[in-house]
Write a protein that holds these residues in place. Structure first.
Motif, PDB file in Angstrom:
ATOM      1  N   TYR A  57     -15.748 -41.090   5.664  1.00  0.00           N
ATOM      2  CA  TYR A  57     -16.376 -39.982   5.145  1.00  0.00           C
ATOM      3  C   TYR A  57     -15.962 -39.713   3.679  1.00  0.00           C
ATOM      4  O   TYR A  57     -14.939 -39.978   3.366  1.00  0.00           O
ATOM      5  N   ARG A  58     -16.734 -39.273   2.807  1.00  0.00           N
ATOM      6  CA  ARG A  58     -16.695 -39.130   1.554  1.00  0.00           C
ATOM      7  C   ARG A  58     -16.993 -37.693   1.178  1.00  0.00           C
ATOM      8  O   ARG A  58     -17.745 -36.882   2.100  1.00  0.00           O
ATOM      9  N   ASP A  59     -16.413 -37.069   0.201  1.00  0.00           N
ATOM     10  CA  ASP A  59     -16.778 -35.594  -0.274  1.00  0.00           C
ATOM     11  C   ASP A  59     -18.153 -35.184  -0.226  1.00  0.00           C
ATOM     12  O   ASP A  59     -18.289 -34.112   0.209  1.00  0.00           O
ATOM     13  N   ASN A  60     -18.752 -36.083  -0.842  1.00  0.00           N
ATOM     14  CA  ASN A  60     -20.278 -35.740  -0.800  1.00  0.00           C
ATOM     15  C   ASN A  60     -20.986 -35.641   0.521  1.00  0.00           C
ATOM     16  O   ASN A  60     -22.266 -35.356   0.588  1.00  0.00           O
ATOM     17  N   ASP A  61     -20.159 -36.100   1.679  1.00  0.00           N
ATOM     18  CA  ASP A  61     -21.019 -36.044   2.846  1.00  0.00           C
ATOM     19  C   ASP A  61     -20.957 -34.734   3.601  1.00  0.00           C
ATOM     20  O   ASP A  61     -21.767 -34.284   4.375  1.00  0.00           O
ATOM     21  N   PHE A  62     -20.047 -33.741   2.830  1.00  0.00           N
ATOM     22  CA  PHE A  62     -20.409 -32.378   3.058  1.00  0.00           C
ATOM     23  C   PHE A  62     -20.662 -31.550   2.161  1.00  0.00           C
ATOM     24  O   PHE A  62     -20.938 -31.741   0.842  1.00  0.00           O
ATOM     25  N   ALA A  63     -21.055 -30.248   2.447  1.00  0.00           N
ATOM     26  CA  ALA A  63     -21.778 -29.210   1.526  1.00  0.00           C
ATOM     27  C   ALA A  63     -20.491 -29.104   0.559  1.00  0.00           C
ATOM     28  O   ALA A  63     -19.335 -29.115   0.664  1.00  0.00           O
ATOM     29  N   PRO A  64     -20.883 -28.550  -0.760  1.00  0.00           N
ATOM     30  CA  PRO A  64     -19.956 -28.440  -1.766  1.00  0.00           C
ATOM     31  C   PRO A  64     -19.260 -26.930  -1.650  1.00  0.00           C
ATOM     32  O   PRO A  64     -19.857 -26.244  -0.728  1.00  0.00           O
ATOM     33  N   VAL A 147      -3.016 -30.566   7.478  1.00  0.00           N
ATOM     34  CA  VAL A 147      -3.513 -29.634   8.317  1.00  0.00           C
ATOM     35  C   VAL A 147      -3.525 -28.439   7.899  1.00  0.00           C
ATOM     36  O   VAL A 147      -2.423 -27.955   7.170  1.00  0.00           O
ATOM     37  N   PRO A 148      -4.237 -27.230   8.104  1.00  0.00           N
ATOM     38  CA  PRO A 148      -5.332 -27.478   8.993  1.00  0.00           C
ATOM     39  C   PRO A 148      -6.429 -28.174   8.484  1.00  0.00           C
ATOM     40  O   PRO A 148      -6.697 -28.061   7.241  1.00  0.00           O
ATOM     41  N   LEU A 149      -7.163 -28.962   9.121  1.00  0.00           N
ATOM     42  CA  LEU A 149      -8.626 -29.516   8.771  1.00  0.00           C
ATOM     43  C   LEU A 149      -9.456 -28.685   9.299  1.00  0.00           C
ATOM     44  O   LEU A 149      -9.742 -28.685  10.765  1.00  0.00           O
ATOM     45  N   ILE A 150     -10.300 -28.044   8.697  1.00  0.00           N
ATOM     46  CA  ILE A 150     -11.391 -27.046   9.369  1.00  0.00           C
ATOM     47  C   ILE A 150     -12.790 -27.467   9.361  1.00  0.00           C
ATOM     48  O   ILE A 150     -13.154 -27.821   8.019  1.00  0.00           O
ATOM     49  N   ILE A 151     -13.581 -27.680  10.465  1.00  0.00           N
ATOM     50  CA  ILE A 151     -14.851 -28.273  10.162  1.00  0.00           C
ATOM     51  C   ILE A 151     -15.562 -26.985  10.807  1.00  0.00           C
ATOM     52  O   ILE A 151     -15.772 -26.776  11.932  1.00  0.00           O
ATOM     53  N   ILE A 152     -16.769 -26.495   9.909  1.00  0.00           N
ATOM     54  CA  ILE A 152     -17.676 -25.450  10.301  1.00  0.00           C
ATOM     55  C   ILE A 152     -18.967 -26.138   9.776  1.00  0.00           C
ATOM     56  O   ILE A 152     -19.559 -26.165   8.601  1.00  0.00           O
ATOM     57  N   GLY A 153     -19.660 -26.401  11.148  1.00  0.00           N
ATOM     58  CA  GLY A 153     -20.905 -27.223  10.672  1.00  0.00           C
ATOM     59  C   GLY A 153     -20.706 -28.419  10.058  1.00  0.00           C
ATOM     60  O   GLY A 153     -20.129 -29.343  10.454  1.00  0.00           O
ATOM     61  N   SER A 154     -21.429 -28.405   8.969  1.00  0.00           N
ATOM     62  CA  SER A 154     -21.206 -29.783   8.107  1.00  0.00           C
ATOM     63  C   SER A 154     -20.247 -29.344   6.739  1.00  0.00           C
ATOM     64  O   SER A 154     -20.111 -30.292   6.153  1.00  0.00           O
ATOM     65  N   HIS A 155     -19.570 -28.318   7.003  1.00  0.00           N
ATOM     66  CA  HIS A 155     -18.785 -28.072   5.857  1.00  0.00           C
ATOM     67  C   HIS A 155     -17.273 -28.480   6.296  1.00  0.00           C
ATOM     68  O   HIS A 155     -16.940 -28.175   7.484  1.00  0.00           O
ATOM     69  N   LYS A 156     -16.472 -28.828   5.437  1.00  0.00           N
ATOM     70  CA  LYS A 156     -15.005 -29.427   5.760  1.00  0.00           C
ATOM     71  C   LYS A 156     -14.274 -28.688   4.764  1.00  0.00           C
ATOM     72  O   LYS A 156     -14.232 -28.381   3.817  1.00  0.00           O
TER      73      LYS A 156
END
Length: 173
Positions: A57-64, A147-156
């Motif tokens: 995964y790259r940073d642009n795979d997730f919302a800004p 940690v923590p790594l938090i995933i909220i929908g498509s946001h990381k």
């Protein structure tokens, strides 16, 4: 005087041997076996070990990240009337899914994030990356470096920030 020269030669010989061993053992290899155990050795993994394809995964795979909130002064006079006349902003889309947390048992920020979500009544699932090898692999696949790594929908989110979490919860999908 002879003792000083002899001592110096012995120290030089010991230093040379230590330096040789430190250079020889400088390269380390890491791999995960079929049981999920992480192995560290100074020799390459056996050829029998299967190599897995990993989704990177790259940073642009997730919302800004959320934009910074402007600090506004209290309007007065005509500018206040002009601001009142503007149309109301569109309603926010609230996140309705389950938040994923990748945590460890000793992490204070992980505990704060869990406590914060609990206080807001937001459903979440916490995965301990030290106890669960599958969670550790997902954490790695998601580009987690801590940690923590938090995933909220498509946001990381890497780390915990109440403001950033609120932004994603209130503007999430």
């Amino acid at each position: 005087m002879k003792i000083g020269v002899m001592t110096m030669r012995v120290l030089l010989a010991v230093a040379t041997v230590l330096l040789a061993f430190s250079i020889a053992g400088a390269e380390m290899y890491q791999w995960v076996d079929e049981n999920g155990a992480v192995t560290f050795k100074d020799t390459p993994p056996p050829a029998s070990k299967k190599k897995k394809k990993v989704k990177v995964y790259r940073d642009n795979d997730f919302a800004p990240a959320p934009p910074p909130q402007p600090v506004s002064a209290k309007p007065t006079g005509k500018s206040a009337a002009a601001q009142v006349a503007q149309p109301a902003p569109s309603p926010q889309v609230h996140f309705t899914g389950t938040v994923e947390l990748y945590v460890t048992s000793w992490c204070g920020y992980c505990k704060r994030a869990q406590s914060y979500l609990k206080s807001k009544g937001v459903p979440y699932v916490a995965y301990d990356i030290e106890q669960d090898s599958a969670a550790r692999q997902r954490h790695k696949d998601l580009g987690g470096h801590g940690v923590p790594l938090i995933i909220i929908g498509s946001h990381k989110m890497n780390g915990f920030s109440p403001e950033e979490m609120d932004y994603y919860l209130n503007n999430g999908r």
